[in-house]
Each structure stands twice: as C-alpha cells, then as structure tokens.
Scaffold this motif. Structure first.
Motif, PDB file in Angstrom:
ATOM      1  N   PHE A   1       7.820  20.121  20.886  1.00  0.00           N
ATOM      2  CA  PHE A   1       7.689  19.100  19.842  1.00  0.00           C
ATOM      3  C   PHE A   1       7.028  17.837  20.396  1.00  0.00           C
ATOM      4  O   PHE A   1       6.139  17.262  19.759  1.00  0.00           O
ATOM      5  CB  PHE A   1       9.063  18.755  19.275  1.00  0.00           C
TER       6      PHE A   1
ATOM      7  N   LEU B   1       3.567  16.158  19.214  1.00  0.00           N
ATOM      8  CA  LEU B   1       3.657  14.820  18.631  1.00  0.00           C
ATOM      9  C   LEU B   1       2.816  13.803  19.390  1.00  0.00           C
ATOM     10  O   LEU B   1       2.104  12.984  18.792  1.00  0.00           O
ATOM     11  CB  LEU B   1       5.116  14.368  18.624  1.00  0.00           C
TER      12      LEU B   1
ATOM     13  N   SER C   1       8.976  26.643  22.425  1.00  0.00           N
ATOM     14  CA  SER C   1       7.940  25.602  22.476  1.00  0.00           C
ATOM     15  C   SER C   1       6.757  25.927  21.580  1.00  0.00           C
ATOM     16  O   SER C   1       6.168  25.030  20.956  1.00  0.00           O
ATOM     17  CB  SER C   1       7.461  25.393  23.918  1.00  0.00           C
TER      18      SER C   1
ATOM     19  N   THR D   1       7.781  24.841  18.007  1.00  0.00           N
ATOM     20  CA  THR D   1       7.971  23.426  17.679  1.00  0.00           C
ATOM     21  C   THR D   1       6.720  22.573  17.894  1.00  0.00           C
ATOM     22  O   THR D   1       6.629  21.471  17.342  1.00  0.00           O
ATOM     23  CB  THR D   1       9.123  22.844  18.502  1.00  0.00           C
TER      24      THR D   1
ATOM     25  N   ALA E   1       5.013  21.684  14.663  1.00  0.00           N
ATOM     26  CA  ALA E   1       5.819  20.717  13.913  1.00  0.00           C
ATOM     27  C   ALA E   1       5.611  19.310  14.461  1.00  0.00           C
ATOM     28  O   ALA E   1       5.516  18.337  13.700  1.00  0.00           O
ATOM     29  CB  ALA E   1       7.298  21.102  13.986  1.00  0.00           C
ATOM     30  N   GLY E   2       5.523  19.195  15.780  1.00  0.00           N
ATOM     31  CA  GLY E   2       5.274  17.895  16.388  1.00  0.00           C
ATOM     32  C   GLY E   2       3.911  17.346  16.009  1.00  0.00           C
ATOM     33  O   GLY E   2       3.760  16.157  15.705  1.00  0.00           O
TER      34      GLY E   2
END
Length: 273
Positions: A18, A22, A229, A232, A235-236
């Motif tokens: 994430f 991000l 990983s 996610t 999503a990040g």
C-alpha cells in the motif's frame, strides 16, 4: 513457518504494498528492517539475518514491479530507450553486488551501509528538493556506467533503485512522470540480476543449510509478502489521488529515520561482537 510469523509477514506485505502504491517508493527500505526484526525474533542465525532480509526484500520486487510496469505502460510514460540503455549496466552491477560483494560483507557492514542509505533517502524525501535539469542523458558508455552503479548499490540495500535513478533522470532533463515510470521498469532487471546473485552466492556460502533458504532468499517469507503486497499496491496508487501525499511523505521520512536508527544499532551490536 509458524502461524504467528505468517500473519506478521502477510500484514507487512500488505502495508508495504500500500505504501509503495501510495507514495511511489519501493518497499525495500521498509521491508529490510522489519524482516531483520522478524527473522531475528524467530531465531535465524545472526550472521544470516540481514543478508536474508535484504535478499528476500529485493526478490519481492521481481513480482511487484510487473504490476507497476503494466500500470505505467498503460499511461505510455515509460522511456524504453533509457531502460534498454541502462539494463546491461544494471545487470552487471547487480550480479557483482548480489553474486560477490554481498556475500563478502559482514552483517555489521551491511547494516551500516543500509542505515546510511536509508537515512540519506529519508533526508532527501523530507527536503523534497527537485534536482534542476541541466543536461541530457549521457551516451551508451555513460548510461551503462550509471546503470552499473545503480544496480550495484541497490543490491547492497535490497531496494529497487528509485531513489537513485529518478533524480539522475530528472537531472538529465527527463520529465518527472517519465522518470518515475522508467524507474519502475528498471526495477525488474535490478531485482532479477541481484536475485540470481543472491542465490548463487548464498549457495556457495552454505546459507541454504538453514530451512527455507534458497541461497540467501528465505522463500516462505517471499511468498507471504508477495501474496498481499501485489493486492494492496493498486489500492495505494488509487488513494494517492485522494490523500495528502506530501504530508504522508514527511511522516514516512520520519519512519525511515527510525528504521535507519534501528539498523545503525544492529550494526553497532555486530561490530561490538
């Protein structure tokens, strides 16, 4: 692998994936210190802990970089000409680091090198100073040499090289978005060359005598990290457009300072033995 360690690794992979999506950073600088803690906690030999953490972290980039490259390729921002120009040097530097120098360095020196690298990266992130474009990409020889340096240094710290390649490309008048995308594509040859080196050097040094080791790579942890990983990271990346990324990067930089201090303490302990 017991259930407690498996849960910790799955959670770590989710958080690192994430954060990578991000903040646009590789997971190595987060993974290595936490893997060092977890491996030491579960009784892995001290002279193997940091080597296994770095090698396992780097090998995970093989899998996460693929999804990252696909996302950047859809936007058409990867400069493949630069990737192909730097790849030979990256492979050479990665094989040298993972296959020779990595095994020759003690836990103390690897921990110290990682602490210094992460501390510098955190300081650069905190300053958020963009390099001033001042020139063009060098010729074939120069690009190969730079690639070799990036592949070599990345192999010693278990990171994908983005903190080295992105500033270099921006300095050479490559647009920032293109530099970030191209750096993501460079992560695969960096991880591939170093991973091969870690396996070969680890087998030569007898690291595989510890259960679950493939050379210096602890494959049960690798599988657990990758499993979450890769889920996610997208999503990040999606949340990057909704959260105050600049503020989060400053918080992340402070976390990196703490992790660098931890690895510095590990180096101090290892030198004292």
């Amino acid at each position: 692998m017991d259930v407690t360690l498996l849960v910790c690794l799955l959670a770590l992979g989710a958080v690192v994936g994430f954060a990578a999506g991000l903040l646009g950073i590789g997971g190595g600088m987060l993974l290595v210190p936490f893997l060092t803690m977890l491996f030491a906690w579960k009784g892995m030999p001290q002279d193997l802990v940091v080597h296994a953490a770095i090698a396992t972290s780097m090998t995970s980039i093989l899998f996460t970089s693929i999804s990252s490259v696909r996302a950047h390729q859809r936007k058409g921002t990867i400069q493949w000409k630069i990737v192909f120009a730097m790849a030979p040097g990256i492979i050479l530097g990665g094989l040298l680091a993972g296959g020779a120098v990595f095994a020759a360095l003690s836990t103390a020196w690897l921990s110290l090198f990682f602490a210094v690298f992460v501390g510098y990266s955190a300081w650069s992130m905190l300053r958020n100073k963009k390099p001033k474009p001042s020139r063009q990409m060098p010729g074939v020889a120069g690009t190969t040499a730079v690639g070799a340096g990036i592949g070599f240094l990345s192999g010693l710290v278990g990171a994908g090289g983005g903190f080295l390649s992105v500033p270099f490309m921006v300095w050479c008048n490559v647009a920032l978005h293109a530099a970030v995308s191209t750096s993501a594509a460079l992560g695969f040859p960096i991880a591939l060359a170093n991973s091969v080196g870690y396996v070969v050097s680890g087998l030569n040094q007898g690291a595989a005598t510890y259960p679950g080791m493939l050379g210096y790579i602890y494959w049960p942890a690798l599988l657990a990290l990758v499993a979450t990983s890769v889920l996610t990271a997208p999503a990040g990346a999606h949340m990057a457009h909704r959260l105050p990324v600049a503020t989060l990067k400053r918080v992340f930089a402070c976390l990196l300072f703490a992790l660098a201090a931890y690895m510095l303490a590990k180096a101090w302990q290892a030198f004292a033995l």
